[in-house]
Design a protein around this motif. Structure first.
Motif: not given
Length: 206
Positions: A189-197
């Protein structure tokens, strides 16, 4: 005198995309990923129907290198890295090269995951990274022997990397990772507010 050897090695290739020549403008690549995601209504619909978090072009666009020159430049770089990795793997390719089979964009927002999977029908798979916000999820790789370990004890916390059942790799923007397509992997899971691209791809033989 006893000896212990490591057998049946699983290789993971990591390099900067530009290390073997060529160049990809990461800012242009980032902007292109967002432009494509915004315009790709078929891809958006597929993601919604399949409960895919964020966006992927996997099921909608098969010609990104033709549509956007930045992806054509990327493929030139990837071809060189895949050739180098194939040499490291001692593949006997005969007169047939490994060629790009497909290439797709992944935009994973906060809370998004990509469950454990392999890439059937391909030889080498990989990903190059376009946006990796601080604290975002690493790539998780699974020991391919894990289903056969049955009653094996867990490994010590300080076990050597090659003995661990899972490896987490946190690449930087502009890096490329390559592995053999049978290697199971996932994106936690991406736990940050920004997109992982990222941009993922498969190479097949011939």
């Amino acid at each position: 005198m006893s000896t212990i050897r490591s057998l049946f090695v699983t290789r993971l290739y990591q390099s900067a995309l530009s290390d073997l020549g060529g160049a990809v403008d990461q800012d242009e690549l980032l902007a292109s990923c967002y432009t494509i995601a915004e315009d790709d209504e078929a891809g958006q619909e597929w993601c919604e129907q399949n409960d895919y978090p964020g966006y992927t072009s996997y099921a909608s666009l098969t010609d990104l290198p033709w549509r956007f020159p930045i992806f054509a430049e990327m493929v030139k770089c990837l071809d060189a890295h895949v050739a180098a990795f194939a040499k490291e793997l001692a593949f006997d390719l005969g007169d047939k090269a490994l060629v790009l089979e497909d290439l797709w964009i992944n935009i994973l927002p906060e809370g998004g995951t990509h469950s454990s999977h392999i890439h059937p029908h391909s030889v080498i798979s990989g990903t190059t990274y376009v946006a990796m916000p601080e604290g975002t999820s690493a790539l998780k790789l699974e020991d391919p022997r894990l289903p056969m370990m049955m009653a094996a004890p867990t490994r010590l916390k300080g076990a050597p990397e090659e003995l661990k059942p899972f490896i987490y790799v946190k690449p930087s923007v502009g890096d490329v990772l390559l592995w053999e397509s049978w290697l199971r992997h996932e994106v936690p899971m991406n736990m940050t507010e920004d997109d992982r691209i990222s941009v993922s791809f498969n190479y097949s033989w011939g």
